[in-house]
Design an enzyme around this catalytic site. Structure first.
Site, PDB file in Angstrom:
ATOM      1  CG  ASN A 229       2.752  -6.757 -11.662  1.00  0.00           C
ATOM      2  OD1 ASN A 229       2.708  -7.245 -12.718  1.00  0.00           O
ATOM      3  ND2 ASN A 229       3.558  -6.092 -11.055  1.00  0.00           N
TER       4      ASN A 229
ATOM      5  CG  ASP B 207       1.509   2.673  -6.700  1.00  0.00           C
ATOM      6  OD1 ASP B 207       2.712   3.396  -7.142  1.00  0.00           O
ATOM      7  OD2 ASP B 207       1.794   1.324  -6.673  1.00  0.00           O
TER       8      ASP B 207
END
Length: 358
Positions: A90, A339
């Site tokens: 993204n 993450d």
């Protein structure tokens, strides 16, 4: 049929790394010359770290082969098996505002920042920046954001040969993020190329997965894409780590049956076990019990990300392993922290570190 998904991770990494004897390399020349070879031990986990690939320093010469006293046989370790990441990419559009707008209200922002993001991209970048060979499988659009994302991944040391361009007119995935003065935010994610149809067959991506030491998945792409990737990994005896973040719905059993390690945060864990009210952050026993209940659905390990409380690893035959978080003087921004942790944990597993160290 998916027994490999339930084997201990260390065993799977060992089985997937090939011949434990290494690769023979013969050096030396005629009777009057040639350099003496060295023998390097091969790591137990079969996933050589960058340091392991450094020149030999501490081994003895091998015995010379019969018929050529000057020749030496050197056992070279196999190269480290890469981390394969299948997931989202993204472009994050971040605007800082004094306060989040009420419905129908317009607020202003002094600047708009465009940053690389997406759970798959974040995790691949974390692994690449830690120096581990990492390959990304994903989709971007044919737009400028797609170019930016590819450049960002390459800059982090990630192989992008299997990042495809989506069909014409499909944009790169984006996230629109508003952040107020207190650090609170609201986010709108536009899936774009991440959620557009992926190729039904991709021989190059299958080859990357089959050659990997570990496959890392998240849930910002479709469950069908993840299930196909996980099936390819299990067929090649490659363990699968699934980050549970990305969508509210629980993952299908067909996917969970292929997963070796499932990694939710506490909010995701509560949702997975049907606890809509959430879990008490200070109740280790409740978190461990909730995680243990997921083992019956296929995974061998549940790795719970707990924010400031660190992480918990739950398996069937051992007490929960608790790892405290690192303490820092001031937390600036926690975006992407989970993450980064997941990518770093994957690298630690590939380096053969024990669970506590990972």
């Amino acid at each position: 049929p998916h027994a490999a998904a339930r084997r201990p991770l260390a065993a799977l990494l060992a089985a997937s790394a090939g011949d434990a004897r290494g690769v023979p390399y013969r050096s030396g020349g005629g009777a009057g010359g040639g350099s003496a070879g060295k023998v390097r031990p091969v790591s137990a986990a079969r996933s050589a770290s960058p340091a392991f690939l450094s020149p030999a320093r501490d081994a003895a010469p091998a015995a010379p082969p019969t018929g050529n006293p000057a020749a030496r046989v050197v056992l070279l370790p196999p190269p480290p098996r890469p981390l394969a990441v299948v997931g989202s990419i993204n472009a994050d559009l971040v605007a800082r505002v004094a306060r989040l707008p009420a419905p129908g209200e317009t607020v202003t922002s002094p600047a708009l920042a465009t940053l690389p993001g997406g759970k798959g991209c974040n995790q691949a970048a974390a692994a690449g920046l830690l120096g581990w060979p990492t390959a990304m499988v994903g989709q971007v659009g044919g737009d400028g954001y797609g170019d930016m994302m590819l450049q960002a991944l390459v800059g982090a040391g990630v192989d992008v040969a299997c990042v495809r361009r989506a069909p014409s007119g499909v944009p790169t995935g984006t996230a629109i993020v508003l952040v107020d003065a207190r650090g609170e935010n609201c986010i709108v994610v536009c899936g774009g190329a991440n959620t557009a149809p992926w190729p039904e067959e991709d021989a190059d991506a299958d080859a990357v997965i089959a050659s990997a030491g570990l496959l890392l998945l998240q849930r910002e792409v479709s469950d069908a894409v993840n299930t196909r990737a996980a099936a390819a990994a299990v067929a090649a005896r490659v363990p699968v780590l699934l980050d549970a973040g990305g969508v509210d719905a629980p993952p299908p059993d067909a996917l969970l049956s292929l997963v070796h390690t499932l990694s939710p945060n506490e909010t995701e864990l509560a949702r997975l076990v049907g606890g809509g009210g959430g879990l008490r952050e200070d109740d280790d026993a409740a978190v461990a019990a909730a995680a243990s209940s997921l083992l019956a659905r296929g995974p061998s390990r549940i790795l719970v990300k707990r924010g400031a409380r660190g992480a918990m690893l739950v398996t069937a035959n051992a007490p929960p392993l608790l790892a405290p978080a690192f303490r820092v003087p001031r937390v600036v921004d926690t975006t992407g922290a989970g993450d980064c942790f997941t990518g770093a944990f994957a690298v630690a597993a590939l380096r053969g570190l024990p669970a506590a160290a990972a």
